[in-house]
Every structure is written in structure tokens, then in C-alpha cells.
Design a protein around this motif. Structure first.
Motif, PDB file in Angstrom:
ATOM      1  N   GLN A 167       0.826  -1.206   0.000  1.00 31.45           N
ATOM      2  CA  GLN A 167       0.000   0.000   0.000  1.00 31.45           C
ATOM      3  C   GLN A 167       0.861   1.258   0.000  1.00 31.45           C
ATOM      4  OE1 GLN A 167      -2.472  -0.619   3.441  1.00 31.45           O
ATOM      5  NE2 GLN A 167      -3.512  -2.385   2.511  1.00 31.45           N
ATOM      6  N   ALA A 168       2.078   1.141   0.537  1.00 26.71           N
ATOM      7  CA  ALA A 168       3.003   2.280   0.554  1.00 26.71           C
ATOM      8  C   ALA A 168       3.840   2.334  -0.728  1.00 26.71           C
ATOM      9  CB  ALA A 168       3.918   2.186   1.767  1.00 26.71           C
ATOM     10  N   GLY A 169       3.517   1.450  -1.687  1.00 25.72           N
ATOM     11  CA  GLY A 169       4.223   1.458  -2.968  1.00 25.72           C
ATOM     12  C   GLY A 169       5.633   0.897  -2.902  1.00 25.72           C
ATOM     13  N   GLN A 170       5.867  -0.031  -1.946  1.00 28.20           N
ATOM     14  CA  GLN A 170       7.199  -0.592  -1.778  1.00 28.20           C
ATOM     15  C   GLN A 170       7.247  -2.055  -2.204  1.00 28.20           C
ATOM     16  OE1 GLN A 170       7.224   0.432   2.432  1.00 28.20           O
ATOM     17  NE2 GLN A 170       8.959   1.801   2.098  1.00 28.20           N
ATOM     18  N   ALA A 171       8.271  -2.406  -2.961  1.00 25.20           N
ATOM     19  CA  ALA A 171       8.531  -3.807  -3.283  1.00 25.20           C
ATOM     20  C   ALA A 171       9.256  -4.430  -2.087  1.00 25.20           C
ATOM     21  CB  ALA A 171       9.384  -3.919  -4.535  1.00 25.20           C
ATOM     22  N   VAL A 172       8.714  -5.530  -1.570  1.00 23.40           N
ATOM     23  CA  VAL A 172       9.226  -6.138  -0.344  1.00 23.40           C
ATOM     24  C   VAL A 172       9.831  -7.499  -0.646  1.00 23.40           C
ATOM     25  CG1 VAL A 172       8.631  -6.846   2.008  1.00 23.40           C
ATOM     26  CG2 VAL A 172       7.317  -5.066   0.884  1.00 23.40           C
ATOM     27  N   CYS A 173      10.932  -7.798   0.038  1.00 25.50           N
ATOM     28  CA  CYS A 173      11.515  -9.131  -0.054  1.00 25.50           C
ATOM     29  C   CYS A 173      11.712  -9.677   1.356  1.00 25.50           C
ATOM     30  CB  CYS A 173      12.855  -9.103  -0.788  1.00 25.50           C
ATOM     31  SG  CYS A 173      13.555 -10.746  -1.073  1.00 25.50           S
ATOM     32  N   PHE A 174      10.972 -10.732   1.685  1.00 21.54           N
ATOM     33  CA  PHE A 174      11.194 -11.430   2.945  1.00 21.54           C
ATOM     34  C   PHE A 174      12.370 -12.386   2.754  1.00 21.54           C
ATOM     35  CE2 PHE A 174       6.836 -10.080   3.428  1.00 21.54           C
ATOM     36  CZ  PHE A 174       6.671  -9.884   4.799  1.00 21.54           C
ATOM     37  N   VAL A 175      13.301 -12.359   3.696  1.00 18.87           N
ATOM     38  CA  VAL A 175      14.461 -13.244   3.652  1.00 18.87           C
ATOM     39  C   VAL A 175      14.414 -14.130   4.891  1.00 18.87           C
ATOM     40  CG1 VAL A 175      16.974 -13.407   3.565  1.00 18.87           C
ATOM     41  CG2 VAL A 175      15.816 -11.448   2.526  1.00 18.87           C
ATOM     42  N   ASN A 176      14.291 -15.422   4.691  1.00 24.27           N
ATOM     43  CA  ASN A 176      14.353 -16.342   5.817  1.00 24.27           C
ATOM     44  C   ASN A 176      15.751 -16.951   5.844  1.00 24.27           C
ATOM     45  OD1 ASN A 176      13.423 -18.041   8.007  1.00 24.27           O
ATOM     46  ND2 ASN A 176      13.505 -19.703   6.524  1.00 24.27           N
ATOM     47  N   ILE A 177      16.542 -16.571   6.847  1.00 27.78           N
ATOM     48  CA  ILE A 177      17.877 -17.143   6.974  1.00 27.78           C
ATOM     49  C   ILE A 177      17.800 -18.271   7.997  1.00 27.78           C
ATOM     50  CG2 ILE A 177      20.318 -16.724   7.417  1.00 27.78           C
ATOM     51  CD1 ILE A 177      19.888 -13.782   6.850  1.00 27.78           C
ATOM     52  N   GLY A 178      17.497 -19.465   7.496  1.00 24.75           N
ATOM     53  CA  GLY A 178      17.520 -20.670   8.321  1.00 24.75           C
ATOM     54  C   GLY A 178      18.771 -21.457   7.955  1.00 24.75           C
ATOM     55  N   GLY A 179      18.688 -22.780   8.019  1.00 26.10           N
ATOM     56  CA  GLY A 179      19.814 -23.591   7.576  1.00 26.10           C
ATOM     57  C   GLY A 179      20.131 -23.279   6.122  1.00 26.10           C
ATOM     58  N   PRO A 288      12.310  -9.716 -10.158  1.00 27.97           N
ATOM     59  CA  PRO A 288      11.805  -8.823 -11.205  1.00 27.97           C
ATOM     60  C   PRO A 288      12.249  -7.376 -11.041  1.00 27.97           C
ATOM     61  CG  PRO A 288      10.040 -10.224 -10.353  1.00 27.97           C
ATOM     62  CD  PRO A 288      11.226 -10.432  -9.464  1.00 27.97           C
ATOM     63  N   GLU A 289      12.453  -6.924  -9.797  1.00 28.48           N
ATOM     64  CA  GLU A 289      12.925  -5.560  -9.544  1.00 28.48           C
ATOM     65  C   GLU A 289      13.689  -5.550  -8.229  1.00 28.48           C
ATOM     66  OE1 GLU A 289       9.773  -2.677  -8.269  1.00 28.48           O
ATOM     67  OE2 GLU A 289       8.400  -4.358  -8.617  1.00 28.48           O
ATOM     68  N   ASN A 290      14.489  -4.520  -8.023  1.00 25.90           N
ATOM     69  CA  ASN A 290      15.259  -4.420  -6.787  1.00 25.90           C
ATOM     70  C   ASN A 290      14.317  -4.114  -5.621  1.00 25.90           C
ATOM     71  OD1 ASN A 290      17.859  -4.364  -5.436  1.00 25.90           O
ATOM     72  ND2 ASN A 290      17.487  -2.180  -5.122  1.00 25.90           N
ATOM     73  N   PRO A 291      14.361  -4.895  -4.540  1.00 30.73           N
ATOM     74  CA  PRO A 291      13.454  -4.628  -3.418  1.00 30.73           C
ATOM     75  C   PRO A 291      13.732  -3.275  -2.757  1.00 30.73           C
ATOM     76  CG  PRO A 291      14.438  -6.824  -3.254  1.00 30.73           C
ATOM     77  CD  PRO A 291      15.191  -6.095  -4.323  1.00 30.73           C
ATOM     78  N   SER A 292      12.674  -2.607  -2.330  1.00 28.27           N
ATOM     79  CA  SER A 292      12.830  -1.404  -1.514  1.00 28.27           C
ATOM     80  C   SER A 292      13.275  -1.797  -0.113  1.00 28.27           C
ATOM     81  CB  SER A 292      11.505  -0.640  -1.411  1.00 28.27           C
ATOM     82  OG  SER A 292      10.899  -0.469  -2.670  1.00 28.27           O
ATOM     83  N   ILE A 293      12.688  -2.891   0.386  1.00 29.47           N
ATOM     84  CA  ILE A 293      12.916  -3.335   1.760  1.00 29.47           C
ATOM     85  C   ILE A 293      13.151  -4.833   1.785  1.00 29.47           C
ATOM     86  CG2 ILE A 293      11.875  -3.578   4.069  1.00 29.47           C
ATOM     87  CD1 ILE A 293      10.136  -1.184   3.444  1.00 29.47           C
ATOM     88  N   TYR A 294      14.153  -5.236   2.559  1.00 26.62           N
ATOM     89  CA  TYR A 294      14.332  -6.647   2.909  1.00 26.62           C
ATOM     90  C   TYR A 294      13.887  -6.814   4.362  1.00 26.62           C
ATOM     91  CZ  TYR A 294      17.424  -7.551  -1.136  1.00 26.62           C
ATOM     92  OH  TYR A 294      17.948  -7.715  -2.390  1.00 26.62           O
ATOM     93  N   ILE A 295      13.056  -7.814   4.624  1.00 26.85           N
ATOM     94  CA  ILE A 295      12.631  -8.132   5.987  1.00 26.85           C
ATOM     95  C   ILE A 295      13.209  -9.492   6.335  1.00 26.85           C
ATOM     96  CG2 ILE A 295      10.669  -8.575   7.513  1.00 26.85           C
ATOM     97  CD1 ILE A 295       9.025  -6.702   5.694  1.00 26.85           C
TER      98      ILE A 295
END
Length: 372
Positions: A167-179, A288-295
């Protein structure tokens, strides 16, 4: 009207350190109300037995096959999950009747997507009998039957959490750093892309355990005292996994551990932390595009050395890195929450995987339902 259910997710990941238990209320769509979370660690002896299960599974060609020793480990794993559910209900003063379904991941002991083979041990029927709660389990197999990689499955949940950022117009990438680390990208247009991104904690954990007997590098302290051995880092980062346009899911054995003579304890830990961070950035180049935010969620977010490396690399590309907590989530609970969410979706026949996540031909549901 969509039915809102109470679900508990149970996750035992590739790091084999314990069971994550999380409760949510959800309709399996856009409504998510996050509840309590609890971690139940494995003792050292059972961790050794789970590692033995990896060896026992290596020669298997049928995902239903269970040699006697593997069958015994599977039963013990299932009983430990039942005990974890009971302890969770008692701790948070809940009754089994208040829970509609358990989402049971089990323990992955073999994952060979190129052969259409994935094996998660864990007896869903036995878990349902022991807890008195319906169980959805074996959620990866149907995806592979339909041509998918069987992983990652968490993206459906990440997409449901991403609404406020979209909704804020941001491309988001969730990163799960597990094993193993994996990415879920949700574009500004709602497009989802997800794939495993490379080694996460596994190589660091193996290195530290081999050198010190500890099971991990607490807070990244050991790596923080070392320096990156460039030649070793390059050897890993030149892997064919990081080349070509076809993303695939990984098994914890796909990247060989460092040999003891190749680095000091500190330099090895630092180099592997660098590799964990650089793997994410290299794999994100296929988005597809560079993320604005990595979570960032998963245990790796607690490794300050990995996070410092990753944040610096991402910022050079114009992206901001947040921990799950900084974004308003619980990074320890997220994968277990996802398994609860997927269980509810499975009950309603909703897709668990999509062409942009596992490479399956069309969106498919999955999971096996066991009732008490």
C-alpha cells in the motif's frame, strides 16, 4: 463468508535445533491474527539422531520407505511434537478443543527436487491421535507431483503479511535465513517470486560445531573476530547454483562444509557469514525488480556478522534491511505461523504453491489431513 480457524503451526527446520510452535487465527486468506509462540529445543542426543536420519534417507528412492532405524527416529520425532503441543496448550491455558488444526512440517531428511523426491519424516496420523487435534502434514509432495520444486512453501504467508508495504508502494523481499536461506518477493503490482537463495546458517553451524563442539556461533561473535578469506568465499559463490535463470530448491548437503585446515576458527566463521549474505544478494539479482525493503526472519537475523554484511551489501544497491521485529513481526515465529496458515489453506483447498514460487505448472493445493 470465509471461516476463521485457530491453527497451530509446528516447524522443525534444517538447523535441527528444535521445534517452533506458533498459533494464529486466520481465514487462510487476508485475515491473520497472530497469537503466542514457543520454542522447544532438542537435546544433543536427539540432534545426533536426526543427523543419522539424513544418512539413513540418502539411499532411499521411495518417499514412503522407512527402514527400521529411520522409522524409530520418525516415531520419536512425532512424540516430541505431541509433547510440544501439550506443553504449548498448558503454558498458554488453551484446550485442544479450541484448536481446529495443526500444521505439521515434520523433518526434511532428503530433498532432491531434480528427481521429484522429497522426504519429510513425521507421522501425521500418530500426532492427531496423541493430541486429539486434526493434522495437515506432507504439504510439499503434491507440488512436486505437479512439476514443482517442493519449496519454498512460506511465500503464501509472506504475501499475506506484505499488504501494508504494498500500500506504501514498496517492493518487499522477505528473507528467511535458516539452515538454507530463501527469498519471497512481493512486487508493487502484487507479483510473487520466491526461491531458495543459498546457504544460510548450515555452513556456519557445521564449522563452529566441528571446531568447538558448540552448535552455532552465538550472535555472530566468533565470525566478528575474523576476516573474510576471499579465495574460499569465491569458491562457494562461483557455484553453478548462482548462474542461469532457473532457480531451484536446495538440500543442506548441496554445499560442502569447509575443511578444518582451510581457515582459522574465526576466519572460517567470518567467511561463511559473508557467503550467507552474498548468496542472498546474488540470488536477489534474479528478482523482477530491486526490493525497496528486505525483511529478515529466521535464526540468521540474530547473527550480527551476517546482518552487518547483508545490510552493507543491500544499502549499496539502494535497499533497506529490517529485522522481522523492526517490521512489526516475530522472526522466530514466522515459519511456524506459516505452517499454521498453510494448514488452513489446505483445509479449504486453496493453493499452497504457485508457478512463481516453486516452479509448479499451475497453482496447486496440497497436504494430507489426519483426524484424531
Amino acid at each position: 463468508m470465509d471461516v476463521i480457524r485457530t491453527a497451530i503451526g509446528l516447524m522443525s527446520g534444517t538447523s535441527m535445533d528444535g521445534i517452533d510452535v506458533a498459533l494464529i487465527r486466520t481465514d487462510g486468506r487476508g485475515f491473520i491474527e497472530r497469537g503466542p509462540f514457543m520454542g522447544v529445543p532438542y537435546d544433543a542426543d536427539f540432534r545426533r539422531r536426526l543427523k543419522r536420519a539424513l544418512e539413513l534417507a540418502r539411499p532411499l528412492r521411495d518417499r514412503r520407505e522407512r527402514p527400521e532405524e529411520l522409522r524409530r527416529i520418525e516415531l520419536e520425532l512425532t512424540l516430541r511434537h505431541a509433547t510440544a503441543v501439550t506443553a504449548f496448550l498448558e503454558r498458554f491455558e488453551l484446550s485442544a478443543d479450541a484448536v481446529d488444526v495443526l500444521g505439521f512440517h515434520g523433518q526434511t531428511v532428503l530433498h532432491r527436487p531434480d528427481e521429484g523426491l522429497t522426504i519429510q519424516i513425521g507421522d501425521g496420523g500418530e500426532l492427531a491421535r496423541r493430541t486429539g487435534i486434526s493434522v495437515v502434514y506432507d504439504m510439499r509432495a503434491n507440488d512436486m507431483v505437479h512439476g514443482g520444486q517442493g519449496a519454498p512453501l512460506v511465500p503464501a504467508y509472506h504475501a499475506a503479511l506484505a499488504g501494508k508495504f504494498q500500500q506504501a508502494g514498496q517492493a518487499v523481499c522477505f528473507v528467511n535465513i535458516g539452515g538454507i536461506s530463501n527469498l519471497t518477493f512481493i512486487g508493487t503490482d502484487g507479483r510473487i517470486a520466491a526461491f531458495d537463495s543459498g546457504p544460510g546458517n548450515t555452513l556456519i553451524d557445521q564449522w563452529v560445531e566441528m571446531q568447538t563442539g558448540k552448535t552455532y556461533d552465538p550472535g555472530g561473535e566468533i565470525g566478528g573476530r575474523g576476516k573474510v578469506v576471499a579465495a574460499l568465499a569465491e569458491r562457494y559463490l562461483q557455484s553453478p547454483f548462482f548462474r542461469g535463470n532457473v532457480r531451484r530448491s536446495l538440500d543442506r548437503g548441496d554445499f560442502a562444509p569447509l575443511r578444518p585446515e582451510e581457515a582459522s576458527l574465526e576466519d572460517g566463521a567470518r567467511t561463511l557469514a559473508h557467503i550467507a549474505a552474498a548468496s542472498i544478494i546474488k540470488s536477489a539479482g534474479f528478482l523482477p525488480e530491486n526490493p525497496s525493503i528486505y525483511i529478515v526472519c529466521g535464526g540468521g537475523r540474530l547473527n550480527a556478522t551476517v546482518m552487518a554484511e547483508f545490510s552493507a551489501m543491500a544499502e549499496r544497491l539502494g535497499s533497506k534491511v529490517l529485522t522481522a521485529e523492526q517490521a512489526g513481526f516475530d522472526g522466530d515465529a514466522m515459519e511456524a505461523e506459516a505452517w499454521a496458515y498453510l494448514a488452513v489453506r489446505s483445509l479449504d483447498g486453496l493453493p499452497l504453491t504457485f508457478p512463481g514460487t516453486t516452479g509448479v505448472g499451475a497453482a496447486v493445493s496440497g497436504g494430507v489431513l489426519a483426524t484424531p
